[in-house]
Design an enzyme around this catalytic site. Structure first.
Site, short mmCIF file in Angstrom:
data_model
loop_
_atom_site.label_atom_id
_atom_site.label_comp_id
_atom_site.label_asym_id
_atom_site.label_seq_id
_atom_site.Cartn_x
_atom_site.Cartn_y
_atom_site.Cartn_z
N ASN A 45 43.72 34.28 41.55
CA ASN A 45 43.32 35.51 40.87
C ASN A 45 44.54 36.23 40.30
O ASN A 45 44.72 36.30 39.09
CB ASN A 45 42.56 36.42 41.85
CG ASN A 45 42.01 37.68 41.18
OD1 ASN A 45 42.16 37.90 39.99
ND2 ASN A 45 41.37 38.52 41.96
N THR A 46 45.42 36.74 41.19
CA THR A 46 46.55 37.54 40.74
C THR A 46 47.43 36.83 39.71
O THR A 46 47.93 37.46 38.78
CB THR A 46 47.44 37.93 41.94
OG1 THR A 46 46.60 38.35 43.02
CG2 THR A 46 48.41 39.03 41.59
N ALA B 89 44.99 31.11 47.27
CA ALA B 89 45.99 32.19 47.42
C ALA B 89 47.41 31.67 47.38
O ALA B 89 47.72 30.58 47.84
CB ALA B 89 45.79 32.97 48.71
N GLY B 90 48.26 32.52 46.79
CA GLY B 90 49.69 32.29 46.80
C GLY B 90 50.25 31.71 45.52
O GLY B 90 51.46 31.79 45.29
N GLY C 33 48.65 36.98 46.56
CA GLY C 33 49.43 37.77 45.60
C GLY C 33 50.93 37.60 45.69
O GLY C 33 51.67 38.27 44.98
N LYS D 292 32.31 33.09 49.95
CA LYS D 292 33.72 32.90 50.29
C LYS D 292 34.04 33.91 51.37
O LYS D 292 34.06 35.12 51.12
CB LYS D 292 34.62 33.12 49.06
CG LYS D 292 36.10 32.93 49.41
CD LYS D 292 37.05 33.43 48.35
CE LYS D 292 38.41 33.58 48.98
NZ LYS D 292 39.38 34.29 48.16
#
Lengths: 273, 273, 273, 273
Positions: A219-220, A197-198, A166, A105
């Site tokens: 992830n976050t 993301a986001g 995030g 990635k």
């Protein structure tokens, strides 16, 4: 596997790819990965991210016989550095005999404050890594032209951001994701496009999948939820729900059910008096 | 039952309540109900809705030992008619020995074109049905003051619309649903609030649940999807995902991850020059 | 001039820059320009756009003593072509003794279908045109990193798209425009940022200006409105309104007036039971 | 008057109606009214709102030869109280020989915390005031059925809220305002519909007008802006801009300009595999 996600030579049963950073403890991470239902986890391979303050290696806490690892170049801010770290990842995973040794990635960021990707360095690094034999899954902004360039550069998957890493805002510009899909799947409907993301909540994952993307990477949203394990459950279910919802052919939106379109009955123009 | 939905004397294991109308065939309806995971289905009890052109009774196609029936007053356009139909439903279900005999989903609409509810007739019918011993689950607009009046009138659950019936627009005014929740759960956090109507896709269900409502009631979104059975799966998963996501305490929304708020760095006022 | 817009060596009294294409007639264009209140109009300088089917030159219909012309490179799909066309524009305008001879609106598109800009060719062309002595006003996507690169390459103004050219969707991603502003005005608050493209209605112009951008450039929204002259009036007023609204320091958004924030009273997390 | 707003027997040149409360000083209010361009201001006639701590009467600071006063029943929480206050307003304005003596802005709120209107008391008060000879301009929620009932009860204008009073969120549910317009203007296109409450910035006013409403009523957005006089200018321009924009027939929204609709190219359904 009823509806597998194929990326290059890899086949995944879950359409959710999950990060391994930001957890309170390694044990919490292990459980979150399991409950997310994923079979592919992404790992930052820079030394300062892999080894914690106690000298423990993150990889020792991941069941590498169960998960395909997706090494990532988090913490890299130019093409040269990203390529170097990608190679390091390949070495590490080859040692572990994990099938993830041949892909990466690619994250090539421009700014530590916003964590936004740098399109120009990202294109450059993609070209080099493809030439180097990698299957490149490339993180990028939602700019459709950059996305198309990355596919043309040989990326195995293009992974546009829904919103900044995030930020928890979900897909801010569905229009751009739609044009990305139009470009990337033109004459190549199986080409994998992944929102990376986001994402903040389960509905964000479902809404992303309903645009027709092939998967979501996050992830976050799990790691920093108040209850990460429960959120891992939520994300697993939301990803499946969104996929099925997209496949099911939703009802159209209307002003009300018997209106022929959302604008029926709306007076949109008054002739000059 | 890990996280049951309690409405008056009833306890449901699923937070999704599903309608029985608009399906292509009875068999399709049966399968869709099953795949939705619901244990409560709502049925229009007016004769012209219950009995089809071939003289078949809808209730003969529903496993009443499995599902709690929720009789509804669809097709009623004033309080008097709605009360009459509610009583008819009670009789019907008593005959079937179904636990749904003592409750009713009150729909008192104002207009066949838009299918919007009539707040004033709805309040009136609620008062009469409560006096008559019913547990009233009341469909209403998202007006928080009307919602509060309906609870004060004795409704067992208030069910604000996300958007017009069959419009597929999801929750159009999250602000109103939030104020409804604030009013209806003030000092009474277990009071059940259910978004009824307007849902189009799985993400709409998840997003509704993430507002903190206790359940979602839908019909058209499944029955009129191109693939209703697959959409039933999607809705089941989305409802669970949204519930868990809400319980998990999502990450905050930010302009970017290191910004302290979504507006950090934004110059919102320039002093007069 | 109470609140002029300064771009490089140029000073404009209006914050609305207007295109000259797509009008039904030259006369309609003339009137629309006048009613828009602009003092700067952008003109495509490629021959096939400048000269119409009857052999008439667009520039003969524009009062070049009144408007600063902003030559643009519309119709160019790579850096080389764009640079060539920019030079052609300089020659043309020098002949007319118009102050616009020293600047250019750089458009370097990637695709005739979507009309999206090509970030990589755009950066390249910007560098060349800056080296060539031009003041470059550069059309780009809303990608904040590309925007920052373009400023660093010497652009006199960065002009992110609100949405695709002619799409009429307004600013689709206010978050990106905010980060663009944060980057481009950091330590340089007077640096001009102009939303270019995508505007459909007057409220879009006002909303863009309320984000704190310095101006708006538009064409289709006026030229293809049913009543272009009236829409020119609307856009003039909306641009002023948005500027003043931004300067005035708007009230905060709240769930309701006495709530301390839009989320007050909202139960966002339920502890695990 | 090029495009007057007609409400019952009254004709106004501006489509912006402005409140008189919440200003720092009477002088600031006077200037804000003037700069807003309005010719109609609304005044709370309850004694505790009309007379300030120093014993000064608000009406002494308003040029009643210039502005048509619109007395309002702010601070009333049931029909009886609202009717009483409306009559008090009529008396007051008759004494001033102001043309506003025969109309009233009816506010019948349900809750001091949220300031939301009470639909049931509002209908009741409307009926009584109409019987009493008033022209009733009635503040209500955006519930289209309540709006229709109020027109049927004889209201001279229905004024749905965009969002809660003072919340600064603009029009939260354009779908409801559209259905309100469809109901209220059916066979009666001149019937005046005015968005009252919730506006925060100039773009909110323009966007409301672009829905086809006849005017906007606001107070807090000007009075509590950091620079109220400048915001008054902004609101004047935005109201005109929005009206003209609506009249001009805007371009359609598309995914990109050459797409035939915003969804062209979007794969919305994948046949079951």
């Amino acid at each position: 596997m009823p509806d597998p996600l194929r990326i290059g030579r890899h086949t995944l049963s879950s359409r959710l790819i999950v990060g391994t950073g930001k957890y309170a403890t390694h044990a919490q991470m292990q459980q979150a990965l399991e409950r997310s239902g994923t079979d592919c986890v992404t790992v930052a391979v820079r030394r300062e991210r892999l080894i914690d303050a106690q000298g423990r290696n993150l990889l020792d806490f991941i069941d590498t016989s169960r998960y395909t690892l997706l090494p990532n170049t988090a913490g890299c801010f130019n093409a040269e550095d990203a390529v170097r770290v990608a190679r390091l990842g390949r070495e590490l995973l080859s040692g572990l005999e994990n099938p993830g040794a041949d892909w990466v990635k690619l994250e090539c960021l421009a700014d530590k404050r916003t964590l936004l990707p740098d399109p120009i360095e990202t294109v450059k690094a993609t070209e080099q890594l493809v030439a180097d034999g990698f299957e490149v899954l490339v993180y990028t902004s939602d700019d459709p032209i950059v996305a198309r360039r990355l596919k043309n550069a040989g990326a195995a998957s293009v992974m546009p951001a829904g919103s900044p890493i995030g930020s928890g805002q979900g897909v801010l510009n569905a229009n751009n994701i739609r044009i990305c899909l139009e470009y990337l799947k033109e004459g190549d409907p199986e080409y994998p496009v992944i929102v990376d993301a986001g994402v903040g909540a389960a509905s964000d994952v479902a809404a992303a999948m309903e645009l027709g993307v092939d998967g979501v990477l996050l992830n976050t949203a799990i790691a920093h939820a108040k209850d990460p394990l429960r959120m891992a459950d939520a994300m697993r279910l939301a990803c499946e729900a969104g996929r099925l919802s997209w496949q099911s052919g939703r009802i159209p939106k209307r002003l009300y059910a018997t209106a022929s379109s959302p604008d029926e009955g709306v007076i949109t123009w008054q002739p000059a008096g």
